[in-house]
Design a protein around this motif. Structure first.
Motif, PDB file in Angstrom:
ATOM      1  N   ARG A 132       0.816  -1.226   0.000  1.00 20.77           N
ATOM      2  CA  ARG A 132       0.000   0.000   0.000  1.00 20.77           C
ATOM      3  C   ARG A 132       0.845   1.270   0.000  1.00 20.77           C
ATOM      4  NH1 ARG A 132      -4.024  -2.372   4.641  1.00 20.77           N
ATOM      5  NH2 ARG A 132      -5.513  -3.465   3.260  1.00 20.77           N
ATOM      6  N   VAL A 133       1.817   1.356   0.907  1.00 24.56           N
ATOM      7  CA  VAL A 133       2.651   2.562   0.965  1.00 24.56           C
ATOM      8  C   VAL A 133       3.443   2.699  -0.326  1.00 24.56           C
ATOM      9  CG1 VAL A 133       4.578   3.700   2.140  1.00 24.56           C
ATOM     10  CG2 VAL A 133       2.770   2.603   3.483  1.00 24.56           C
ATOM     11  N   GLN A 134       3.945   1.590  -0.824  1.00 23.26           N
ATOM     12  CA  GLN A 134       4.710   1.602  -2.078  1.00 23.26           C
ATOM     13  C   GLN A 134       3.855   2.127  -3.228  1.00 23.26           C
ATOM     14  OE1 GLN A 134       6.527  -2.189  -2.770  1.00 23.26           O
ATOM     15  NE2 GLN A 134       7.276  -1.655  -4.809  1.00 23.26           N
ATOM     16  N   VAL A 135       2.604   1.681  -3.310  1.00 22.61           N
ATOM     17  CA  VAL A 135       1.711   2.161  -4.369  1.00 22.61           C
ATOM     18  C   VAL A 135       1.481   3.662  -4.234  1.00 22.61           C
ATOM     19  CG1 VAL A 135      -0.666   2.092  -5.228  1.00 22.61           C
ATOM     20  CG2 VAL A 135       0.569  -0.045  -4.799  1.00 22.61           C
ATOM     21  N   LEU A 136       1.201   4.119  -3.030  1.00 25.73           N
ATOM     22  CA  LEU A 136       0.957   5.547  -2.824  1.00 25.73           C
ATOM     23  C   LEU A 136       2.197   6.365  -3.166  1.00 25.73           C
ATOM     24  CD1 LEU A 136      -1.133   5.072   0.392  1.00 25.73           C
ATOM     25  CD2 LEU A 136      -1.967   6.224  -1.681  1.00 25.73           C
ATOM     26  N   ALA A 137       3.366   5.847  -2.849  1.00 24.70           N
ATOM     27  CA  ALA A 137       4.610   6.538  -3.200  1.00 24.70           C
ATOM     28  C   ALA A 137       4.819   6.570  -4.714  1.00 24.70           C
ATOM     29  CB  ALA A 137       5.794   5.859  -2.517  1.00 24.70           C
ATOM     30  N   ARG A 138       4.452   5.489  -5.413  1.00 23.99           N
ATOM     31  CA  ARG A 138       4.575   5.468  -6.870  1.00 23.99           C
ATOM     32  C   ARG A 138       3.587   6.466  -7.496  1.00 23.99           C
ATOM     33  NH1 ARG A 138       8.570   5.506  -8.044  1.00 23.99           N
ATOM     34  NH2 ARG A 138       8.035   5.200 -10.222  1.00 23.99           N
ATOM     35  N   LEU A 139       2.384   6.568  -6.936  1.00 27.54           N
ATOM     36  CA  LEU A 139       1.437   7.560  -7.451  1.00 27.54           C
ATOM     37  C   LEU A 139       1.999   8.964  -7.246  1.00 27.54           C
ATOM     38  CD1 LEU A 139      -2.024   6.123  -6.319  1.00 27.54           C
ATOM     39  CD2 LEU A 139      -0.809   5.772  -8.485  1.00 27.54           C
ATOM     40  N   ALA A 169       0.589   9.549   3.984  1.00 29.94           N
ATOM     41  CA  ALA A 169       1.653  10.433   4.474  1.00 29.94           C
ATOM     42  C   ALA A 169       3.020   9.791   4.258  1.00 29.94           C
ATOM     43  CB  ALA A 169       1.431  10.754   5.949  1.00 29.94           C
ATOM     44  N   ALA A 170       3.108   8.500   4.518  1.00 36.13           N
ATOM     45  CA  ALA A 170       4.383   7.795   4.317  1.00 36.13           C
ATOM     46  C   ALA A 170       4.757   7.758   2.835  1.00 36.13           C
ATOM     47  CB  ALA A 170       4.279   6.378   4.873  1.00 36.13           C
ATOM     48  N   GLY A 171       3.750   7.819   1.959  1.00 31.97           N
ATOM     49  CA  GLY A 171       3.993   7.835   0.529  1.00 31.97           C
ATOM     50  C   GLY A 171       4.187   9.217  -0.055  1.00 31.97           C
ATOM     51  N   GLY A 172       4.145  10.247   0.800  1.00 28.67           N
ATOM     52  CA  GLY A 172       4.404  11.605   0.341  1.00 28.67           C
ATOM     53  C   GLY A 172       3.176  12.391  -0.061  1.00 28.67           C
ATOM     54  N   LEU A 173       1.998  11.985   0.428  1.00 29.32           N
ATOM     55  CA  LEU A 173       0.746  12.659   0.083  1.00 29.32           C
ATOM     56  C   LEU A 173       0.040  13.125   1.351  1.00 29.32           C
ATOM     57  CD1 LEU A 173      -0.457  10.056  -2.554  1.00 29.32           C
ATOM     58  CD2 LEU A 173       0.277  12.400  -3.065  1.00 29.32           C
ATOM     59  N   THR A 174      -0.614  14.277   1.267  1.00 28.00           N
ATOM     60  CA  THR A 174      -1.320  14.828   2.419  1.00 28.00           C
ATOM     61  C   THR A 174      -2.721  15.257   1.993  1.00 28.00           C
ATOM     62  OG1 THR A 174      -1.079  16.371   4.274  1.00 28.00           O
ATOM     63  CG2 THR A 174      -0.545  17.228   2.095  1.00 28.00           C
ATOM     64  N   PRO A 175      -3.719  15.158   2.879  1.00 26.28           N
ATOM     65  CA  PRO A 175      -5.091  15.477   2.486  1.00 26.28           C
ATOM     66  C   PRO A 175      -5.308  16.968   2.210  1.00 26.28           C
ATOM     67  CG  PRO A 175      -5.063  14.147   4.489  1.00 26.28           C
ATOM     68  CD  PRO A 175      -3.661  14.597   4.242  1.00 26.28           C
ATOM     69  N   ASP A 176      -5.998  17.250   1.113  1.00 31.56           N
ATOM     70  CA  ASP A 176      -6.556  18.573   0.843  1.00 31.56           C
ATOM     71  C   ASP A 176      -8.007  18.628   1.307  1.00 31.56           C
ATOM     72  OD1 ASP A 176      -4.798  20.416  -0.149  1.00 31.56           O
ATOM     73  OD2 ASP A 176      -5.336  20.144  -2.246  1.00 31.56           O
ATOM     74  N   LEU A 177      -8.715  17.508   1.094  1.00 32.30           N
ATOM     75  CA  LEU A 177     -10.153  17.465   1.340  1.00 32.30           C
ATOM     76  C   LEU A 177     -10.565  16.015   1.511  1.00 32.30           C
ATOM     77  CD1 LEU A 177     -12.883  19.066   1.302  1.00 32.30           C
ATOM     78  CD2 LEU A 177     -12.949  18.628  -1.162  1.00 32.30           C
ATOM     79  N   LEU A 178     -11.399  15.741   2.526  1.00 36.48           N
ATOM     80  CA  LEU A 178     -11.946  14.404   2.730  1.00 36.48           C
ATOM     81  C   LEU A 178     -13.463  14.478   2.569  1.00 36.48           C
ATOM     82  CD1 LEU A 178      -9.911  13.185   5.851  1.00 36.48           C
ATOM     83  CD2 LEU A 178      -9.384  12.868   3.419  1.00 36.48           C
ATOM     84  N   LEU A 179     -13.985  13.633   1.708  1.00 34.91           N
ATOM     85  CA  LEU A 179     -15.410  13.570   1.417  1.00 34.91           C
ATOM     86  C   LEU A 179     -15.927  12.174   1.732  1.00 34.91           C
ATOM     87  CD1 LEU A 179     -15.174  15.302  -2.073  1.00 34.91           C
ATOM     88  CD2 LEU A 179     -15.949  16.379   0.053  1.00 34.91           C
ATOM     89  N   SER A 180     -17.262  12.055   1.859  1.00 28.79           N
ATOM     90  CA  SER A 180     -17.845  10.740   2.103  1.00 28.79           C
ATOM     91  C   SER A 180     -18.508  10.163   0.854  1.00 28.79           C
ATOM     92  CB  SER A 180     -18.865  10.804   3.243  1.00 28.79           C
ATOM     93  OG  SER A 180     -19.990  11.567   2.853  1.00 28.79           O
ATOM     94  N   THR A 181     -18.568  10.938  -0.208  1.00 28.46           N
ATOM     95  CA  THR A 181     -19.176  10.473  -1.457  1.00 28.46           C
ATOM     96  C   THR A 181     -18.502  11.193  -2.618  1.00 28.46           C
ATOM     97  OG1 THR A 181     -20.836  12.242  -1.469  1.00 28.46           O
ATOM     98  CG2 THR A 181     -21.466  10.180  -0.378  1.00 28.46           C
ATOM     99  N   TRP A 182     -18.696  10.628  -3.815  1.00 33.98           N
ATOM    100  CA  TRP A 182     -18.174  11.264  -5.021  1.00 33.98           C
ATOM    101  C   TRP A 182     -19.016  12.476  -5.414  1.00 33.98           C
ATOM    102  CZ3 TRP A 182     -13.527  10.051  -7.009  1.00 33.98           C
ATOM    103  CH2 TRP A 182     -12.948   8.837  -6.626  1.00 33.98           C
ATOM    104  N   ASP A 183     -20.205  12.661  -4.800  1.00 35.10           N
ATOM    105  CA  ASP A 183     -20.985  13.871  -5.082  1.00 35.10           C
ATOM    106  C   ASP A 183     -20.792  14.912  -3.978  1.00 35.10           C
ATOM    107  OD1 ASP A 183     -22.463  12.548  -3.158  1.00 35.10           O
ATOM    108  OD2 ASP A 183     -24.393  12.799  -4.153  1.00 35.10           O
TER     109      ASP A 183
END
Length: 201
Positions: A132-139, A169-183
């Protein structure tokens, strides 16, 4: 050696699993179901003609919509059957078979970085947990410094949201916005779905 994804373990246990998944979405499309909610959110975030990576693209419904909206789309999925369906049903994007844990698109002649990365359809929960962390770091490595990654998945899939945010966070990404749905409904402590809009840390 990268651990086999949970998705490919399912395919190995049931060789008809990919075909079932493909036909399920084809049937929903024929029935007129709305299959573009994720893509509409990403399209709203993107400049016209954006470079977008559909990470874990499956049979191509999200990337296909975004390409039709004028974006430059590359889709990657570990399952060759899903990529074949994407090529058939949604010509236009560049569809590639690949493991997100080993993602190296420049080595495959793909120009990067991307303006946006989308990972819909519970992709994060189908990864091998050890990757999981590896994938997030690759993204993150494929994302512009001012780009954003949009990742959505449901609760109850053995990947708790606080752990995902720690992994991001371990993959180098931080939240801008957290939502509960795609709408675009707000995320709360009892939300049973997460759509995380992440930016490079």
């Amino acid at each position: 050696m990268v651990e086999t994804s949970i998705w490919m373990q399912k395919v190995a246990a049931d060789p008809g699993h990919s075909r079932w998944y493909i036909e399920r979405f084809r049937a929903m499309a024929r029935a007129g179901d709305d299959l573009a909610g994720e893509a509409r959110l990403v399209d709203a975030m993107a400049p016209r003609g954006a470079r977008i990576l559909d990470a874990g693209c499956g049979p191509g419904r999200v990337g296909g919509y975004l390409a039709a909206a004028g974006h430059q789309v590359v889709g990657v999925d570990v399952d060759p059957a899903l990529i074949e369906a994407a090529e058939q049903d949604h010509p236009g994007p560049r569809w590639l078979v690949g493991d997100l844990a080993e993602l190296d698109l420049p080595a495959r002649g793909i120009t990067e970085p991307f303006d946006l990365i989308v990972s819909a359809g519970n992709v994060m929960t189908f990864l091998a947990p050890s990757t999981r962390v590896q994938v997030l770091a690759r993204l993150r490595a494929h994302l512009r410094d001012d780009g954003r990654a949009v990742i959505g998945f449901g609760a109850g899939r053995e990947y708790e949201y606080p752990q995902f945010l720690d992994d991001a966070a371990a993959g180098g990404l931080t939240p801008d916005l957290l939502l509960s749905t795609w709408d675009v409904r707000p995320f709360t402590d009892d939300s049973d779905f997460l759509v995380a809009v992440l930016r490079p840390a």
